[in-house]
Design an enzyme around this catalytic site. Structure first.
Site, short mmCIF file in Angstrom:
data_model
loop_
_atom_site.label_atom_id
_atom_site.label_comp_id
_atom_site.label_asym_id
_atom_site.label_seq_id
_atom_site.Cartn_x
_atom_site.Cartn_y
_atom_site.Cartn_z
N ASP A 73 39.83 31.20 -16.95
CA ASP A 73 40.90 31.70 -17.83
C ASP A 73 40.43 32.80 -18.78
OD1 ASP A 73 43.11 30.28 -16.94
OD2 ASP A 73 42.83 28.60 -18.33
N ARG A 98 38.18 25.52 -21.67
CA ARG A 98 38.14 26.90 -22.16
C ARG A 98 37.25 27.05 -23.40
NH1 ARG A 98 43.57 30.17 -22.59
NH2 ARG A 98 42.00 31.81 -22.35
N ARG A 144 49.09 24.52 -29.19
CA ARG A 144 47.68 24.89 -29.18
C ARG A 144 47.10 25.08 -30.58
NH1 ARG A 144 46.37 26.97 -23.95
NH2 ARG A 144 47.54 25.73 -22.45
N HIS A 173 52.38 29.20 -25.92
CA HIS A 173 51.76 30.14 -26.86
C HIS A 173 52.86 31.02 -27.43
CE1 HIS A 173 47.44 30.32 -24.95
NE2 HIS A 173 47.38 29.70 -26.12
N CYS A 267 48.83 38.43 -22.40
CA CYS A 267 47.69 37.50 -22.35
C CYS A 267 46.41 38.22 -21.93
CB CYS A 267 47.96 36.39 -21.34
SG CYS A 267 49.37 35.37 -21.72
#
Ligand code: ARG
Length: 281
Positions: A73, A98, A144, A173, A267
């Site tokens: 990612d 991550r 998150r 997000h 992103c």
């Protein structure tokens, strides 16, 4: 809609990106990810290279961070940090898969000579949840980034940080539900936010472009604007038309492979906002 809108002008940006050399989907931390679905890494690289070239062709500078094997990612550079007025807030990613990305990005900023780099105390996913809009920062929470991180960001950047609560797991997000088009112009999908946060957005941005569920579903809000050009997923045609009606120049791009990880244009693009000249800091 009336043609009343300001003249749009592009300004040159500095971005950080990460080639998806090791991109795949082998875990699931958002509803878009399905490890059973095949991913074409070579195609992901090709699509990413088109985005990289597009940023450059629009006159922007793109810096690159070396991808690390085992961090699929890492291509989603926006999650690597938040930079405002030359100050860098490191990311502290929620999922262990991550976790190593935050320190890797932080090291990149230190190596690149950034002086104010803060290691985060609270979980925050960088520009995934922090979007700079002129002299304030819009900040997502709910999935998150923790609310305590918003206060941490406000103390580092010295500008108001507006907390917004996300409620739909597909839009986990802030940058999947809202895009900053210019210092005081945004577009967003109201359904992704709590009723109270919707009220805050209406209050702060009464003229915002309102995206519908279909616009959001095509990841149309995961867009990058330089003040004139707005790069967004090519499937978001209705949203592109709304942008054009406001005087922006929408540019659609196909990042279908990266969508399998739950990300798209924004992103993959971290903006490095340098110290503004004349800044007293
Ligand atoms: N698979 C990644 C995750 O779920 C995608 C991150 C997308 N990045 C973003 N800025 N929205 O964390």
């Amino acid at each position: 809609m009336s043609a009343q809108h300001p003249t749009r002008t592009a300004s040159a940006r500095r971005y950080l990106m990460c080639r998806p050399t090791y991109f795949t989907v082998d875990y699931r931390i958002n509803p878009w990810m399905d490890p059973a679905k095949p991913v074409d890494t070579a195609l992901a690289v090709l699509q990413w290279e088109r985005l990289h070239a597009l940023h450059q062709s629009l006159g922007h500078t793109v810096e690159l961070i070396e991808p690390i094997p085992g961090l699929p990612d890492m291509v989603y550079a926006a999650n690597g940090a938040t930079v405002h007025d030359g100050r860098v807030l490191g990311a502290r990613l929620r999922h262990r898969e991550r976790a190593a990305e935050g320190p890797a990005y932080e090291q990149w900023f230190r190596n690149a000579g950034h002086i104010v780099v803060k290691t985060a105390e609270h979980t925050n996913e960088g520009e995934g949840d922090y979007l700079v809009a002129g002299d304030r920062v819009l900040a997502g929470t709910g999935f998150r980034t923790e609310p305590a991180a918003h206060a941490e960001a406000q103390e580092l950047f010295g500008v108001p940080v507006i907390s917004l609560t996300l409620i739909d797991p597909r839009f986990y997000h802030l940058d999947t539900a809202l895009a900053v088009l210019d210092d005081d112009e945004i577009m967003y999908y109201p359904g992704a936010f709590s009723p109270e946060s919707r009220q805050v957005l209406r209050e702060l941005f009464p003229d915002a472009i309102i995206a519908d569920e279909a616009d959001a579903w095509t990841f149309g809000l995961n867009a990058v604007s330089d003040g004139l050009h707005v790069i967004l997923p090519q499937a978001a045609t209705t949203l592109a038309a709304k942008l054009a009606a406001r005087g922006f120049e929408p540019i659609g791009i196909d990042l279908s492979e990266l969508l399998k990880g739950g990300g798209s244009v924004k992103c993959c693009t971290l903006e490095i906002r340098h110290r503004s000249s004349g800044s007293p800091r």
